[in-house]
Structures are given as C-alpha cells and as structure tokens.
Motif scaffolding. Structure first.
Motif, PDB file in Angstrom:
ATOM      1  N   ILE A  92      69.745  38.275  25.212  1.00 43.52           N
ATOM      2  CA  ILE A  92      69.094  39.391  24.547  1.00 43.52           C
ATOM      3  C   ILE A  92      67.657  39.277  24.071  1.00 43.52           C
ATOM      4  CG2 ILE A  92      69.142  41.022  22.482  1.00 43.52           C
ATOM      5  CD1 ILE A  92      72.156  40.700  22.903  1.00 43.52           C
ATOM      6  N   PHE A  93      67.272  38.080  23.810  1.00 41.67           N
ATOM      7  CA  PHE A  93      66.038  37.663  23.331  1.00 41.67           C
ATOM      8  C   PHE A  93      64.973  37.701  24.466  1.00 41.67           C
ATOM      9  CE2 PHE A  93      68.404  36.231  19.678  1.00 41.67           C
ATOM     10  CZ  PHE A  93      67.831  37.067  18.638  1.00 41.67           C
ATOM     11  N   LEU A  94      65.458  37.114  25.647  1.00 42.51           N
ATOM     12  CA  LEU A  94      64.696  37.013  26.878  1.00 42.51           C
ATOM     13  C   LEU A  94      64.601  38.457  27.393  1.00 42.51           C
ATOM     14  CD1 LEU A  94      66.147  33.584  28.779  1.00 42.51           C
ATOM     15  CD2 LEU A  94      63.839  34.342  27.765  1.00 42.51           C
ATOM     16  N   LEU A  95      65.651  39.037  27.369  1.00 40.97           N
ATOM     17  CA  LEU A  95      65.692  40.448  27.995  1.00 40.97           C
ATOM     18  C   LEU A  95      64.687  41.200  27.068  1.00 40.97           C
ATOM     19  CD1 LEU A  95      69.560  41.064  28.457  1.00 40.97           C
ATOM     20  CD2 LEU A  95      67.740  41.255  30.180  1.00 40.97           C
ATOM     21  N   HIS A  96      64.633  41.303  25.956  1.00 40.28           N
ATOM     22  CA  HIS A  96      63.620  41.933  25.088  1.00 40.28           C
ATOM     23  C   HIS A  96      62.195  41.522  25.617  1.00 40.28           C
ATOM     24  CE1 HIS A  96      60.793  42.012  21.719  1.00 40.28           C
ATOM     25  NE2 HIS A  96      61.034  43.219  21.483  1.00 40.28           N
ATOM     26  N   LYS A  97      61.925  40.106  25.567  1.00 38.87           N
ATOM     27  CA  LYS A  97      60.561  39.497  26.178  1.00 38.87           C
ATOM     28  C   LYS A  97      60.160  40.420  27.471  1.00 38.87           C
ATOM     29  CE  LYS A  97      59.759  36.296  22.937  1.00 38.87           C
ATOM     30  NZ  LYS A  97      58.516  36.540  22.094  1.00 38.87           N
ATOM     31  N   LEU A  98      61.165  40.332  28.292  1.00 43.34           N
ATOM     32  CA  LEU A  98      61.035  40.904  29.664  1.00 43.34           C
ATOM     33  C   LEU A  98      60.825  42.493  29.305  1.00 43.34           C
ATOM     34  CD1 LEU A  98      60.817  40.938  32.917  1.00 43.34           C
ATOM     35  CD2 LEU A  98      63.599  41.581  32.690  1.00 43.34           C
ATOM     36  N   ALA A  99      61.326  43.176  28.686  1.00 43.49           N
ATOM     37  CA  ALA A  99      61.231  44.689  28.423  1.00 43.49           C
ATOM     38  C   ALA A  99      59.638  44.615  27.753  1.00 43.49           C
ATOM     39  CB  ALA A  99      62.098  45.169  27.294  1.00 43.49           C
ATOM     40  N   LEU A 100      59.233  43.835  26.747  1.00 45.12           N
ATOM     41  CA  LEU A 100      58.046  43.830  26.385  1.00 45.12           C
ATOM     42  C   LEU A 100      56.762  43.625  27.412  1.00 45.12           C
ATOM     43  CD1 LEU A 100      56.093  43.953  23.916  1.00 45.12           C
ATOM     44  CD2 LEU A 100      56.385  41.534  23.491  1.00 45.12           C
ATOM     45  N   ALA A 101      57.156  42.620  28.203  1.00 50.10           N
ATOM     46  CA  ALA A 101      56.013  42.353  29.419  1.00 50.10           C
ATOM     47  C   ALA A 101      55.990  43.556  30.274  1.00 50.10           C
ATOM     48  CB  ALA A 101      56.669  41.074  30.037  1.00 50.10           C
ATOM     49  N   GLU A 102      57.091  44.163  30.572  1.00 47.36           N
ATOM     50  CA  GLU A 102      57.296  45.231  31.504  1.00 47.36           C
ATOM     51  C   GLU A 102      56.566  46.675  30.824  1.00 47.36           C
ATOM     52  OE1 GLU A 102      57.747  45.092  34.511  1.00 47.36           O
ATOM     53  OE2 GLU A 102      59.226  43.640  34.848  1.00 47.36           O
ATOM     54  N   GLU A 131      63.090  44.438  16.441  1.00 47.07           N
ATOM     55  CA  GLU A 131      62.496  44.352  17.976  1.00 47.07           C
ATOM     56  C   GLU A 131      62.898  45.109  19.126  1.00 47.07           C
ATOM     57  OE1 GLU A 131      61.647  40.165  18.679  1.00 47.07           O
ATOM     58  OE2 GLU A 131      60.091  40.238  17.141  1.00 47.07           O
ATOM     59  N   VAL A 132      64.229  45.022  19.152  1.00 50.55           N
ATOM     60  CA  VAL A 132      64.866  45.799  20.178  1.00 50.55           C
ATOM     61  C   VAL A 132      64.719  47.364  20.105  1.00 50.55           C
ATOM     62  CG1 VAL A 132      67.136  46.427  21.528  1.00 50.55           C
ATOM     63  CG2 VAL A 132      66.616  43.903  20.754  1.00 50.55           C
ATOM     64  N   ALA A 133      65.117  47.815  18.676  1.00 48.78           N
ATOM     65  CA  ALA A 133      64.831  49.094  18.390  1.00 48.78           C
ATOM     66  C   ALA A 133      63.492  49.550  18.522  1.00 48.78           C
ATOM     67  CB  ALA A 133      65.423  49.324  17.147  1.00 48.78           C
ATOM     68  N   GLY A 134      62.445  48.985  18.280  1.00 51.80           N
ATOM     69  CA  GLY A 134      60.970  49.281  18.124  1.00 51.80           C
ATOM     70  C   GLY A 134      60.393  49.385  19.655  1.00 51.80           C
ATOM     71  N   ILE A 135      61.109  48.743  20.564  1.00 56.10           N
ATOM     72  CA  ILE A 135      60.577  48.757  21.889  1.00 56.10           C
ATOM     73  C   ILE A 135      60.886  49.858  22.701  1.00 56.10           C
ATOM     74  CG2 ILE A 135      62.562  47.742  23.426  1.00 56.10           C
ATOM     75  CD1 ILE A 135      58.840  46.693  23.851  1.00 56.10           C
ATOM     76  N   ARG A 136      62.062  50.786  22.268  1.00 54.21           N
ATOM     77  CA  ARG A 136      62.024  51.909  22.796  1.00 54.21           C
ATOM     78  C   ARG A 136      60.918  53.063  22.130  1.00 54.21           C
ATOM     79  NH1 ARG A 136      66.471  53.280  24.912  1.00 54.21           N
ATOM     80  NH2 ARG A 136      67.644  51.810  23.954  1.00 54.21           N
TER      81      ARG A 136
END
Length: 195
Positions: A92-102, A131-136
């Motif tokens: 999940i942490f890597l997925l969050h980083k990927l979402a942030l990069a995208e 962080e996951v909630a905030g990216i949305r």
C-alpha cells in the motif's frame, strides 16, 4: 576481456551498496545527481541492447522513485514505483507513492486507478492512512485545476471529511488544512459560495 564487459550480478551486498549511495545523495541533499547515479546503476547491472529498464530490487526502485519525486520528475518516479511494485504488488505504501507520482505528472486517471488498487488490497486503507485519504482530495483539486469545474473543487474540499478516521485528531488537522487551502483558492478565484 569478454567477461569484463558483462553486467554484474546484483546480489545482497550490491543492493546494500547502491541503497547506501542513494541514501547518501538524499542525506547530502544532492538530489540533482540521481540521474547520474541511476545511469551508473543501469550500466553496471543492465543488459546491453535490452530496451526498457531491468527489474533490479524493490529497495533500489523505491528509493530512486522517492529521489525522482524530490527532483520533480514524477514520470521517472512513477516508472520506478511500478518496477518496485512488480515484486510486491500489494504494498500500500508503494501504491500510494505511485498515486502521488501519477498525480504530480497530471496523469489523474492513472492516479485514480492506483487508488482503486489500494481499495481492493485494503478497503480500510483510507481510514488508517491520512496520506491515502488525502490523495483523493488532491486528485480532485488537480482535476479542478485542469477543468475549472466547481464540482471538482467541492469534491476536493469534501474528500477528507468523507473519509472516516481511526484517529480523530489526525482527521481534524488534515481536514482543516485542506479545507483552508481550498477555501482560500476558491475565495481568490471568486467561488466564495463553495467554502
């Protein structure tokens, strides 16, 4: 002579050495040198004539991705996070980083797809991680920047509040900061009724 020209084997000692080199750059705030280090890594361990980047080690790819995020190279960061996820697709942490990069690369549809992947892995991830909630909310804000649609601005403002939290203090602080930033933007642009 021919063996000397072959790529090196990437063993644990080599991984630790390259991780240490990346960490040294980070600690010394020499972020601009990451491309040079990355190229040296590919020369040492890549295969000549092979197109695309080889899969090396999750730790190396994660750190390179973080360095590329720090240098505002989100496309390169996303590539590194994708490579890292090949060895741990449920991280999940890597997925969050990927979402942030995208998101930073303005690939909002890809960022949304990554958030969907996170939700499939852990439906409660946005409850457990600010962080996951905030990216949305950030994705809606970035979409609003592209479209100017007031509805996207409203969704950005409301996204943190719509995510239940395990830690109420964390929720209130994060939501308040997000709300204030979006309200300020809305007020400056004449969308006063939005706040």
């Amino acid at each position: 002579q021919c063996l000397a020209d072959q790529p090196l084997a990437l063993n644990e000692a080599a991984v630790q050495e390259w991780v240490s080199r990346i960490e040294d750059l980070r600690a010394e705030k020499r972020f601009s040198e990451v491309k040079h280090l990355h190229r040296a890594l590919l020369i040492a361990y890549g295969e000549a004539g092979v197109t695309g980047e080889p899969l090396l080690d999750q730790r190396i790819h994660r750190r390179l991705g973080e360095m590329y995020l720090a240098t505002r190279e989100p496309v390169l960061a996303a590539t590194q996070f994708e490579l890292a996820l090949r060895t741990g697709s449920r991280d999940i942490f890597l997925l969050h980083k990927l979402a942030l990069a995208e998101t930073e690369a303005a690939n909002l549809s890809k960022a949304t797809e990554v958030l969907d992947r996170i939700s499939k892995v852990d439906p409660a991830a946005s409850v457990r991680s600010a962080e996951v909630a905030g990216i949305r909310g950030r994705i809606f804000r970035e979409r609003w920047k592209q479209t100017g649609a007031p509805d996207d601005l409203r969704k950005a403002r409301d996204a943190p509040a719509n995510e239940p939290r395990e830690n109420p203090e964390e929720t209130m602080i994060g939501w308040a900061i997000t709300f204030l930033i979006i309200a300020l933007i809305a007020g400056l642009l004449g969308f006063g009724a939005i706040a």
